[in-house]
Design a protein around this motif. Sequence first.
Motif, PDB file in Angstrom:
ATOM      1  N   HIS A  76      51.131  30.166  42.925  1.00  0.00           N
ATOM      2  CA  HIS A  76      49.243  30.161  42.282  1.00  0.00           C
ATOM      3  C   HIS A  76      48.453  31.211  42.812  1.00  0.00           C
ATOM      4  CE1 HIS A  76      46.362  27.693  40.919  1.00  0.00           C
ATOM      5  NE2 HIS A  76      45.473  27.787  41.960  1.00  0.00           N
ATOM      6  N   CYS A  77      48.891  31.140  43.649  1.00  0.00           N
ATOM      7  CA  CYS A  77      47.571  32.804  44.087  1.00  0.00           C
ATOM      8  C   CYS A  77      48.125  32.860  45.656  1.00  0.00           C
ATOM      9  CB  CYS A  77      46.474  31.714  44.027  1.00  0.00           C
ATOM     10  SG  CYS A  77      45.878  30.725  44.957  1.00  0.00           S
ATOM     11  N   TYR A  78      47.413  34.337  46.568  1.00  0.00           N
ATOM     12  CA  TYR A  78      47.482  33.976  48.164  1.00  0.00           C
ATOM     13  C   TYR A  78      46.601  33.136  48.583  1.00  0.00           C
ATOM     14  CZ  TYR A  78      50.264  38.638  46.503  1.00  0.00           C
ATOM     15  OH  TYR A  78      51.215  39.273  47.073  1.00  0.00           O
ATOM     16  N   TRP A  79      46.267  32.821  49.989  1.00  0.00           N
ATOM     17  CA  TRP A  79      45.877  32.112  50.716  1.00  0.00           C
ATOM     18  C   TRP A  79      44.618  32.630  51.113  1.00  0.00           C
ATOM     19  CZ3 TRP A  79      43.626  26.934  50.644  1.00  0.00           C
ATOM     20  CH2 TRP A  79      43.264  27.197  52.333  1.00  0.00           C
ATOM     21  N   ASN A  80      43.200  32.087  50.344  1.00  0.00           N
ATOM     22  CA  ASN A  80      41.800  32.847  51.211  1.00  0.00           C
ATOM     23  C   ASN A  80      41.949  34.456  50.803  1.00  0.00           C
ATOM     24  OD1 ASN A  80      40.554  31.042  51.392  1.00  0.00           O
ATOM     25  ND2 ASN A  80      40.806  30.557  53.908  1.00  0.00           N
ATOM     26  N   LEU A  81      42.591  35.181  50.288  1.00  0.00           N
ATOM     27  CA  LEU A  81      42.679  36.560  49.851  1.00  0.00           C
ATOM     28  C   LEU A  81      42.232  36.853  48.309  1.00  0.00           C
ATOM     29  CD1 LEU A  81      45.257  37.616  51.296  1.00  0.00           C
ATOM     30  CD2 LEU A  81      43.685  38.007  52.386  1.00  0.00           C
ATOM     31  N   HIS A  82      41.026  36.895  48.378  1.00  0.00           N
ATOM     32  CA  HIS A  82      39.617  36.634  46.945  1.00  0.00           C
ATOM     33  C   HIS A  82      40.626  38.524  46.007  1.00  0.00           C
ATOM     34  CE1 HIS A  82      37.437  36.033  43.786  1.00  0.00           C
ATOM     35  NE2 HIS A  82      36.138  37.013  43.709  1.00  0.00           N
ATOM     36  N   GLU A  83      40.389  39.300  46.841  1.00  0.00           N
ATOM     37  CA  GLU A  83      40.593  40.481  46.535  1.00  0.00           C
ATOM     38  C   GLU A  83      41.923  40.646  45.836  1.00  0.00           C
ATOM     39  OE1 GLU A  83      38.355  42.263  45.386  1.00  0.00           O
ATOM     40  OE2 GLU A  83      36.568  40.738  45.811  1.00  0.00           O
ATOM     41  N   GLU A  84      43.052  40.668  47.269  1.00  0.00           N
ATOM     42  CA  GLU A  84      44.344  40.636  46.562  1.00  0.00           C
ATOM     43  C   GLU A  84      44.978  40.019  45.807  1.00  0.00           C
ATOM     44  OE1 GLU A  84      48.091  42.774  48.071  1.00  0.00           O
ATOM     45  OE2 GLU A  84      46.372  42.666  47.654  1.00  0.00           O
ATOM     46  N   ASN A  85      44.269  38.636  45.422  1.00  0.00           N
ATOM     47  CA  ASN A  85      43.901  38.247  43.866  1.00  0.00           C
ATOM     48  C   ASN A  85      43.909  39.007  42.860  1.00  0.00           C
ATOM     49  OD1 ASN A  85      46.320  35.284  45.135  1.00  0.00           O
ATOM     50  ND2 ASN A  85      44.241  34.642  45.851  1.00  0.00           N
ATOM     51  N   LYS A  86      43.213  39.126  43.542  1.00  0.00           N
ATOM     52  CA  LYS A  86      42.225  40.014  41.603  1.00  0.00           C
ATOM     53  C   LYS A  86      43.232  41.002  40.891  1.00  0.00           C
ATOM     54  CE  LYS A  86      38.111  40.813  42.845  1.00  0.00           C
ATOM     55  NZ  LYS A  86      36.819  41.033  42.930  1.00  0.00           N
ATOM     56  N   ARG A  87      44.123  41.811  42.735  1.00  0.00           N
ATOM     57  CA  ARG A  87      44.546  43.458  42.705  1.00  0.00           C
ATOM     58  C   ARG A  87      45.987  43.258  41.721  1.00  0.00           C
ATOM     59  NH1 ARG A  87      47.730  47.123  45.158  1.00  0.00           N
ATOM     60  NH2 ARG A  87      48.074  45.575  46.901  1.00  0.00           N
ATOM     61  N   ARG A  88      46.888  41.705  42.142  1.00  0.00           N
ATOM     62  CA  ARG A  88      48.447  41.381  42.223  1.00  0.00           C
ATOM     63  C   ARG A  88      48.272  40.702  40.991  1.00  0.00           C
ATOM     64  NH1 ARG A  88      51.066  42.793  47.215  1.00  0.00           N
ATOM     65  NH2 ARG A  88      53.249  42.684  45.184  1.00  0.00           N
ATOM     66  N   PHE A  89      47.130  39.990  40.705  1.00  0.00           N
ATOM     67  CA  PHE A  89      47.866  38.139  39.949  1.00  0.00           C
ATOM     68  C   PHE A  89      46.627  38.752  38.744  1.00  0.00           C
ATOM     69  CE2 PHE A  89      49.124  36.170  43.387  1.00  0.00           C
ATOM     70  CZ  PHE A  89      50.308  35.779  43.753  1.00  0.00           C
TER      71      PHE A  89
END
Length: 526
Positions: A378-391
């Motif tokens: 679904h996503c990474y926990w509490n990693l907004h910028e990393e989520n945008k970069r990877r998902f």
Amino acid sequence: MDVRGIGRPYNAATRFIDDNVDRGLGQKVAIYYHKRQINYQDLKEMVNRAGNGLRDLGVEMENRVLILCHDSPEFIASFFGAIKIGAVPVPVNTMMHPKDYEYYLNNSRAKVIIAHSDLWSKIRHLRKQFVYLHHVIVIDGLTEEGEVNYEEWSNQSSTELSPAHTSSDDVAFWLFSSGSTGNPKGIIHLQHDMEYAYEHYAKNILEITQDDLTFSASPLFFAYGLGNGAYFPLGCGGATILMPGRSIPENVFQTIEKYRPTIFFGVPTLYQSMLNLDEKTDQPYDLSSVRICVSAGEPLPPSTMKGWKQRYNLDILDGIGSSEATHIFISNRMGDIKEGSTGKVVPGYEVKIADDGGRPLPPNEVGELFVKGDSLAHCYWNLHEENKRRFIGEWFKTGDKYYQDESGYFWYCGRSDDMIKAGGIWVSPIEIENVILQHDAISEVAVIGIPNTEGLEKPKAFIVLKSGHEPSEELKKELQQFVKKNLASYKYPRSIEFIDELPKTATGKIQRFKLRSGSMPVAPNI
């Protein structure tokens, strides 16, 4: 029951545990563990007791439960027991340093930890630093004040438990994966992810059935091991072998000969170590029960694949998966093996090789590997910028460099970042460097992954010493022990090279590609 607003009713514990009992497999063995044989009815009751026990402690839907357990029936019961009540189990690596568990517990905000006694004893002294932790459940050991004995806790709970009103898109479990900064990332998986991975990889590629007996040398706390040793065999009504000891070649061979599995899961390092051990014996170990072997975690060297085939007349299906994808999404398959390649796309997934802008590349051009499929996290926990970069929309950017040939086979070319995969486990060079820099003799250090003589990646440290310190073999050993003392033992640099200076850009960034290519100044007289 139709409960408005929850989406399509679905609970993974019902799918992988209860359904087997409902279809008449209650008396069939589900788990072989040490001297115990646990059938599906027994396992269902263990799961229900664990779920009820957690509820009695006040655990509610979406609360996290940290699982710090060796491979065991209690691991599986706790994992699915938490899922059944809508709570979120978080299995973690059993080989970490105490400070890592402080991070896991505080980052996940777990209210409960279920841990084997030998593992809990290593972090008990840090309990006051576990901000959100309310309850400690200890397996196989004496408890102290404020702790609960697992067996007593489980036995006093009911064996009847209705699943929570979860949907297929509810959160089911987390896995932790290290990032390039060394900070573990909480990877959030949904209720349907395990079934999707089972249906498309285990059922399709491995052709697994209820007659299969699986044995995974990779532990359950890994995404790879969780499928191999838990929801793959449980998904088809088969059985799993859980090995209580370390996955060293002797233990693995003995387990195979004792229990006679039909599917064996390992990693390249282990396969090579097993070959090295067996070559020293007059009579090969008996692997005649095994119909197929699987490898993942890091690229399988062709020499290992050939040696295994020659020694045991068994194929190894090499593949690539990730914690974010739940399990393997590119794989060789029976009757279609290309030595040195990772194989072809697993049906049910899509992959693409793309440039930095995400545009697909033609065959034989190296680029970023992207994957799409319904078992993606679904996503990474509490990693907004990393989520945008990877998902990125439906796609996940894996961080691996690959190319695809004209025949559809995929070939691994390395990592996009500087992560090292040693023994199938991600290792952050930054984390190792930060420890080495704590030593009084060190001025600068850079760690990279390099292949050993068997083609397997291991950490190597390039070190610049402070004035007044001389390179020596004794210092190398001292530094290796220093890292082992401060980090999990598998993270220590297998080789150390002293150099006069690290290659850097004009802005001071280390040029790791020069370290990998060997174009750096080496200190004399080493």
